[in-house]
Structure formats: C-alpha cells, structure tokens
Enzyme design. Sequence first.
Site, PDB file in Angstrom:
ATOM      1  N   ASN A  10       0.853  -1.186   0.000  1.00  0.00           N
ATOM      2  CA  ASN A  10       0.000   0.000   0.000  1.00  0.00           C
ATOM      3  C   ASN A  10       0.895   1.244   0.000  1.00  0.00           C
ATOM      4  O   ASN A  10       1.598   1.512   0.980  1.00  0.00           O
ATOM      5  CB  ASN A  10      -0.899  -0.062   1.248  1.00  0.00           C
ATOM      6  CG  ASN A  10      -1.782   1.158   1.383  1.00  0.00           C
ATOM      7  OD1 ASN A  10      -1.371   2.272   1.107  1.00  0.00           O
ATOM      8  ND2 ASN A  10      -3.001   0.940   1.847  1.00  0.00           N
ATOM      9  N   GLY A  12       0.287   4.390   0.220  1.00  0.00           N
ATOM     10  CA  GLY A  12      -0.016   5.378   1.260  1.00  0.00           C
ATOM     11  C   GLY A  12       0.702   5.032   2.554  1.00  0.00           C
ATOM     12  O   GLY A  12       1.336   5.876   3.191  1.00  0.00           O
ATOM     13  N   ASP A  67      -1.430  -4.369  10.123  1.00  0.00           N
ATOM     14  CA  ASP A  67      -2.768  -4.560   9.604  1.00  0.00           C
ATOM     15  C   ASP A  67      -3.588  -3.479  10.284  1.00  0.00           C
ATOM     16  O   ASP A  67      -3.505  -3.287  11.500  1.00  0.00           O
ATOM     17  CB  ASP A  67      -3.323  -5.953   9.893  1.00  0.00           C
ATOM     18  CG  ASP A  67      -4.455  -6.270   8.930  1.00  0.00           C
ATOM     19  OD1 ASP A  67      -4.218  -6.222   7.705  1.00  0.00           O
ATOM     20  OD2 ASP A  67      -5.579  -6.537   9.374  1.00  0.00           O
ATOM     21  N   SER A  68      -4.331  -2.741   9.488  1.00  0.00           N
ATOM     22  CA  SER A  68      -5.019  -1.578  10.028  1.00  0.00           C
ATOM     23  C   SER A  68      -6.398  -1.473   9.394  1.00  0.00           C
ATOM     24  O   SER A  68      -6.707  -2.187   8.441  1.00  0.00           O
ATOM     25  CB  SER A  68      -4.193  -0.322   9.738  1.00  0.00           C
ATOM     26  OG  SER A  68      -3.770  -0.305   8.384  1.00  0.00           O
ATOM     27  N   GLY A 147      -6.764   6.174   1.373  1.00  0.00           N
ATOM     28  CA  GLY A 147      -7.848   5.405   1.994  1.00  0.00           C
ATOM     29  C   GLY A 147      -9.016   6.264   2.450  1.00  0.00           C
ATOM     30  O   GLY A 147      -9.541   7.094   1.699  1.00  0.00           O
ATOM     31  N   ASP A 149      -9.015   8.607   4.621  1.00  0.00           N
ATOM     32  CA  ASP A 149      -8.579   9.877   5.226  1.00  0.00           C
ATOM     33  C   ASP A 149      -9.556  11.046   5.017  1.00  0.00           C
ATOM     34  O   ASP A 149      -9.796  11.799   5.961  1.00  0.00           O
ATOM     35  CB  ASP A 149      -7.188  10.271   4.689  1.00  0.00           C
ATOM     36  CG  ASP A 149      -6.071   9.497   5.378  1.00  0.00           C
ATOM     37  OD1 ASP A 149      -6.352   8.791   6.365  1.00  0.00           O
ATOM     38  OD2 ASP A 149      -4.920   9.595   4.926  1.00  0.00           O
TER      39      ASP A 149
HETATM   40  P1  ITT Z   1      -0.833  -4.047   2.838  1.00  0.00           P
HETATM   41  O1  ITT Z   1      -1.546  -5.224   3.472  1.00  0.00           O
HETATM   42  O2  ITT Z   1      -0.083  -4.418   1.602  1.00  0.00           O
HETATM   43  O3  ITT Z   1      -0.030  -3.255   3.806  1.00  0.00           O
HETATM   44  P2  ITT Z   1      -3.537  -3.010   2.646  1.00  0.00           P
HETATM   45  O4  ITT Z   1      -4.088  -1.732   2.116  1.00  0.00           O
HETATM   46  O5  ITT Z   1      -4.192  -4.296   2.172  1.00  0.00           O
HETATM   47  O6  ITT Z   1      -1.960  -3.018   2.307  1.00  0.00           O
HETATM   48  P3  ITT Z   1      -4.539  -3.509   5.273  1.00  0.00           P
HETATM   49  O7  ITT Z   1      -4.971  -4.883   4.937  1.00  0.00           O
HETATM   50  O8  ITT Z   1      -3.884  -3.239   6.593  1.00  0.00           O
HETATM   51  O9  ITT Z   1      -3.505  -2.942   4.200  1.00  0.00           O
HETATM   52  O10 ITT Z   1      -5.807  -2.574   5.086  1.00  0.00           O
HETATM   53  C1  ITT Z   1      -5.834  -1.339   5.642  1.00  0.00           C
HETATM   54  C2  ITT Z   1      -6.915  -0.513   4.972  1.00  0.00           C
HETATM   55  O11 ITT Z   1      -7.494   0.344   5.956  1.00  0.00           O
HETATM   56  C3  ITT Z   1      -6.295   0.397   3.913  1.00  0.00           C
HETATM   57  O12 ITT Z   1      -6.320  -0.196   2.637  1.00  0.00           O
HETATM   58  C4  ITT Z   1      -7.184   1.641   4.017  1.00  0.00           C
HETATM   59  O13 ITT Z   1      -8.360   1.451   3.272  1.00  0.00           O
HETATM   60  C5  ITT Z   1      -7.543   1.660   5.495  1.00  0.00           C
HETATM   61  N1  ITT Z   1      -6.561   2.453   6.264  1.00  0.00           N
HETATM   62  C6  ITT Z   1      -5.623   1.986   7.140  1.00  0.00           C
HETATM   63  N2  ITT Z   1      -4.889   3.010   7.623  1.00  0.00           N
HETATM   64  C7  ITT Z   1      -5.363   4.124   7.037  1.00  0.00           C
HETATM   65  C8  ITT Z   1      -5.024   5.494   7.111  1.00  0.00           C
HETATM   66  O14 ITT Z   1      -4.015   5.915   7.861  1.00  0.00           O
HETATM   67  N3  ITT Z   1      -5.733   6.349   6.391  1.00  0.00           N
HETATM   68  C9  ITT Z   1      -6.751   5.950   5.610  1.00  0.00           C
HETATM   69  N4  ITT Z   1      -7.137   4.685   5.463  1.00  0.00           N
HETATM   70  C10 ITT Z   1      -6.443   3.766   6.171  1.00  0.00           C
END
Ligand code: ITT
Length: 191
Positions: A10, A12, A67-68, A147, A149
């Site tokens: 990701n 971002g 994971d967020s 995302g 934000d």
């Molecule tokens: P990686 O697993 O490759 O790191 P991912 O986007 O799939 O990328 P996650 O499974 O952790 O990562 O999903 C987190 C989602 O939550 C992310 O795609 C955003 O949609 C949202 N998210 C997490 N942190 C954020 C932030 O700081 N600002 C905005 N959206 C966020």
Amino acid sequence: MKILYLASKNFGKIKEYKKLLSNVNCQLLLQPESIEVEENGNTFRENAIKKACEVSKKTGNYAIADDSGICIDALDGKPGIYSSRYAENDQRRIERVLKELDGEKNRCAFFIANVCVCSPSGDLILESEAKCFGNIIEKPRGNSGFGYDPIFEEVSSRLTFAEMNNELKDECSHRGKALKKIIPQLLEIFA
Ligand code: ITT
C-alpha cells in the site's frame, strides 16, 4: 547496515513508514513484488503477524508490517479487518461507507493499527497496537493521505486526516502512535 523489509504493497502506508522510520539506522526495502501474503486472519493482529513473518521468512531479513482499518460504531465495527476490501478502490470504499451511514446520527469511528516486527528467522519479536478516535463526516474534506482519510475527522483537532500535514497525521494517527511505542526497541535492534 541491517535490512528491514516493509511488508506492505500500500503506497499510502509505505510513504508514512519511510518518514516514521527515518531515524532508525536500517536499510528499508520494499516487499518483493513476487511475495503475496493471503490476509485470511480473523483479527488485525493475526494478519499483521502473517504479513511480517512471511516476508521475513522468505527474505531472511527483519520485516515490519501493519494490519489496520477503520471501525465504525453504527456499522457494528465494520469495515474493520475488511477495510481494504470494502469496495474496489478508495473512492468506492468512501462512497459505500457514506451510503451505509446515510441518515445516521452516530458517526463515531476509530482507526486501529496493529504493527508487528519479525526477526530474520520469522519469529515475532515486537508488536504494538494503537487507535485514533474520530467521526465520519458527511462530505469528504482534504486532499492528502490515502484510503478513508478524507471522511475521518480526528476528534481533538476536528481536521480530517486528509486535511492534516504529514507531521500532524503521524503524531495522532493509529499507525504513528503504534510505531512510536516500539521505536526505542527498533533503535536498539538497528543500532
Ligand atoms: P498491505 O496489506 O499491503 O499493507 P492493505 O491496504 O491491504 O496493504 P490492510 O490490509 O492493513 O492494508 O488494510 C488497511 C486498509 O485500511 C487500507 O487499505 C485503508 O483502506 C484503510 N486504512 C488503514 N490506515 C489508514 C489510514 O491511515 N488512512 C486511511 N485509510 C487507512
């Protein structure tokens, strides 16, 4: 200098990690394109461990992952661990959330990040979790970040994450706070 793989695809997140880890004396490398980690855990922690441990095992180096996601009270905590899979792109994900909250008075939500670090042998050696509380606004505001934000207004500043500069977001965000707690250990490992 020891290598630390950033187990994320990701952009971002990657941008934020580059800044958050800038004082750590490591060579920060991006996860090789060829590594695909299936995020099939039931919790943020399970998925974060999986991402960091698979990348460390496959590369033979330290790896960090998070994971967020965003958890919305009126949607019973959704999208939660499904935040990145809630629709096909950021704009559609925002549209879906706003539609599901249409007419809803309770706009309370929080972001959460579970950050994990694995050793070169694939063992979990550090973990940290933090939340950031706020509200889902009705119309997106701001152009920074990624995302969700533009629709997440942080509770104390009343700014959306997309209206904040990088420094302010790092100070109050789930990811910034989770990472801050383990920076002393990271400085030691990569001294
Ligand atoms: P990686 O697993 O490759 O790191 P991912 O986007 O799939 O990328 P996650 O499974 O952790 O990562 O999903 C987190 C989602 O939550 C992310 O795609 C955003 O949609 C949202 N998210 C997490 N942190 C954020 C932030 O700081 N600002 C905005 N959206 C966020």
